[in-house]
Design an enzyme around this catalytic site. Structure first.
Site, PDB file in Angstrom:
ATOM      1  N   LYS A 125      -0.016  -9.492  -5.129  1.00 53.20           N
ATOM      2  CA  LYS A 125       0.664  -9.492  -6.427  1.00 53.20           C
ATOM      3  C   LYS A 125       1.784 -10.522  -6.397  1.00 53.20           C
ATOM      4  O   LYS A 125       2.646 -10.486  -5.516  1.00 53.20           O
ATOM      5  CB  LYS A 125       1.200  -8.099  -6.758  1.00 53.20           C
ATOM      6  CG  LYS A 125       1.830  -8.006  -8.130  1.00 53.20           C
ATOM      7  CD  LYS A 125       1.857  -6.586  -8.677  1.00 53.20           C
ATOM      8  CE  LYS A 125       2.765  -5.671  -7.915  1.00 53.20           C
ATOM      9  NZ  LYS A 125       2.958  -4.368  -8.605  1.00 53.20           N
ATOM     10  N   ASN A 183      -3.680   1.355 -13.585  1.00 51.93           N
ATOM     11  CA  ASN A 183      -3.138   1.764 -12.288  1.00 51.93           C
ATOM     12  C   ASN A 183      -4.032   2.754 -11.559  1.00 51.93           C
ATOM     13  O   ASN A 183      -3.699   3.191 -10.457  1.00 51.93           O
ATOM     14  CB  ASN A 183      -1.740   2.369 -12.466  1.00 51.93           C
ATOM     15  CG  ASN A 183      -0.725   1.332 -12.919  1.00 51.93           C
ATOM     16  OD1 ASN A 183      -0.923   0.145 -12.723  1.00 51.93           O
ATOM     17  ND2 ASN A 183       0.350   1.794 -13.534  1.00 51.93           N
ATOM     18  N   ASP A 205       4.415   5.322 -14.157  1.00 49.22           N
ATOM     19  CA  ASP A 205       3.713   4.436 -15.093  1.00 49.22           C
ATOM     20  C   ASP A 205       2.245   4.862 -15.169  1.00 49.22           C
ATOM     21  O   ASP A 205       1.467   4.597 -14.258  1.00 49.22           O
ATOM     22  CB  ASP A 205       3.811   2.980 -14.636  1.00 49.22           C
ATOM     23  CG  ASP A 205       3.164   2.013 -15.619  1.00 49.22           C
ATOM     24  OD1 ASP A 205       2.585   2.476 -16.626  1.00 49.22           O
ATOM     25  OD2 ASP A 205       3.236   0.788 -15.387  1.00 49.22           O
ATOM     26  N   ASP A 223       0.019   0.208  -8.020  1.00 49.17           N
ATOM     27  CA  ASP A 223       1.278  -0.106  -8.701  1.00 49.17           C
ATOM     28  C   ASP A 223       2.324   0.991  -8.546  1.00 49.17           C
ATOM     29  O   ASP A 223       2.380   1.949  -9.321  1.00 49.17           O
ATOM     30  CB  ASP A 223       1.032  -0.384 -10.182  1.00 49.17           C
ATOM     31  CG  ASP A 223       2.232  -1.099 -10.823  1.00 49.17           C
ATOM     32  OD1 ASP A 223       3.328  -1.079 -10.236  1.00 49.17           O
ATOM     33  OD2 ASP A 223       2.058  -1.678 -11.909  1.00 49.17           O
ATOM     34  N   MET A 226      -1.213  -6.287  -0.219  1.00 47.37           N
ATOM     35  CA  MET A 226      -1.809  -4.981   0.056  1.00 47.37           C
ATOM     36  C   MET A 226      -3.276  -5.152   0.425  1.00 47.37           C
ATOM     37  O   MET A 226      -3.865  -6.206   0.182  1.00 47.37           O
ATOM     38  CB  MET A 226      -1.730  -4.083  -1.196  1.00 47.37           C
ATOM     39  CG  MET A 226      -0.359  -3.895  -1.774  1.00 47.37           C
ATOM     40  SD  MET A 226      -0.461  -3.324  -3.510  1.00 47.37           S
ATOM     41  CE  MET A 226      -0.939  -4.862  -4.320  1.00 47.37           C
ATOM     42  N   VAL A 257      -8.819  -3.012  -2.316  1.00 47.30           N
ATOM     43  CA  VAL A 257      -9.662  -1.821  -2.344  1.00 47.30           C
ATOM     44  C   VAL A 257     -10.697  -1.995  -3.446  1.00 47.30           C
ATOM     45  O   VAL A 257     -10.358  -2.009  -4.628  1.00 47.30           O
ATOM     46  CB  VAL A 257      -8.835  -0.546  -2.604  1.00 47.30           C
ATOM     47  CG1 VAL A 257      -9.750   0.677  -2.602  1.00 47.30           C
ATOM     48  CG2 VAL A 257      -7.734  -0.386  -1.559  1.00 47.30           C
TER      49      VAL A 257
END
Length: 395
Positions: A109, A244, A239, A258, A196, A199
């Site tokens: 990100k 997400n 959130d 997130d 990260m 996935v």
């Protein structure tokens, strides 16, 4: 029409303006569109939903400059593969896929330049836009909420803080095979870049075409997680943007993404929700009203001035939750009554009341989860789950 009533033209103009912004301004617009939920009429919800769509991505040269500033000019030598086309572009950053020389498959990100520096001005600009549009009454003091929004957005723009929250959340779910939290790669994580595990999976909305039992099982996992956040973890990812949540390749697990909006849940907030749930499960209408006031959902003056409308709302919700068997989120027949009575209260300027920010963020997660369940037309034994959780966590 009263300034609190939301007209299609009014909301449409605001949504159009916000949809052209990026950074904190767009993030706030997404929050408004998600929080509106079933309060907005369907046609207005569709207008505001534009703000949840992907933002424009960074130009390649800008992306290269950001990564060079964070990782150094020779950063590419550490990767055997890096896709300059983002997997997703959102309000304050975009996600890329890359493979390191040592074989790590990553989701990376990258934050848009200037986001952090523009947060305060963006929040003030959105507040002004909402004011002049007539969506907010002039007398309502939203200054405390604006300050809290600025604080949260500054937290979300700090990817090192998000890395800490990601690790903390992963530790809470360690050994639980129902969920996947991507592993953190701290050597490639900075304040503006978060690395990260990649996935594989698919968007949770894709479950709309799956059999009822598949949709029900996934939403049960998510509702169970919300209850654990509220009563076990003391930490909540606040959130509820649908993006997400993803479904693992095997279709059995919920992938969680997130954690920039992950926040502590203060004990008094958990206690307020416990009291509200206990009153609801007992079908004690007076206790429900008292718990709602104590939690800060509405003022005592508003409750007294609009007792009839409040009682109608409570009766409808209690009746729905008290039906035997699983709660059918796809049955929205009761929403019309709740919306109409809620608008009756909202038209009274003196009744406008901003709940405490810590309640707003938790309720945003709960409301967003309910909206997703409605989208999937899931059927879940919410009452049984709530009773079990309250019994398991009783003092």
């Amino acid at each position: 029409m009263h300034e609190l009533l939301l007209t299609p033209g009014n909301v449409g103009r605001v949504a159009d303006r916000l949809s052209h912004l990026r950074g904190a301004a767009m993030k706030l617009g997404q929050m408004v569109s998600m929080d509106a939920g079933d309060v907005l009429p369907p046609e207005l919800s569709q207008i505001m939903a534009r703000l949840r769509e992907n933002a424009d991505s960074m130009p390649p040269k800008q992306l290269e400059a950001v990564l060079a500033a964070e990782w150094g000019q020779g950063w590419r030598k550490n990767f055997s593969y890096f896709n300059p086309r983002p997997l997703a572009a959102a309000s304050i950053g975009q996600v890329h896929r890359g493979t390191t020389r040592d074989g790590r498959d990553l989701a990376i990100k990258v934050q848009y330049p200037g986001v952090r520096e523009s947060i305060d001005a963006d929040v003030d600009n959105v507040a002004t836009l909402l004011r002049v549009s007539g969506l907010l009454p002039q007398h309502l003091d939203i200054a405390p909420l604006l300050e809290e929004a600025k604080a949260q957005l500054h937290e979300e723009a700090d990817y090192q803080r998000e890395a800490q929250q990601l690790s903390a959340y992963a530790a809470l779910l360690e050994g639980d095979d129902d969920y996947i939290v991507p592993g953190l790669h701290s050597d490639l994580t900075t304040r503006n870049v978060l690395a990260m595990d990649f996935v594989p999976g698919r968007g949770i909305e894709s479950l709309e075409t799956e059999p009822q039992e598949v949709r029900d099982a996934m939403m049960q996992r998510l509702i169970s997680l919300v209850l654990r956040e509220l009563f076990d973890f003391g930490l909540m990812q606040t959130d509820p943007n649908f993006a997400n949540y993803r479904v693992s390749e095997d279709g059995e697990r919920l992938v969680l993404l997130d954690f920039g909006a992950a926040r502590e849940v203060p004990p008094h907030v958990s206690a307020n929700y416990r009291n509200l749930l206990l009153a609801g499960l007992a079908q004690d209408r007076d206790a429900i009203a008292t718990a709602a006031i104590d939690a800060g959902f509405l003022s005592r003056n508003a409750a007294e001035a609009h007792r009839e409308s409040l009682n109608t709302i409570i009766c409808v919700i209690v009746a729905e939750l008290s039906k035997p068997g699983k709660f059918d989120f796809g049955d929205r027949s009761f929403v019309k009554t709740v919306r109409e009575e809620g608008m009756t209260i909202a038209q009274d300027r003196a009744s406008w009341h901003l709940p405490p920010s810590e309640i707003l963020f938790v309720q945003r997660k709960i409301s967003g989860t309910a909206l997703l369940a409605a989208r999937l037309k899931a059927r879940v034994d919410v009452r049984g789950m709530a009773e079990a959780k309250l019994a398991a966590t009783s003092a």
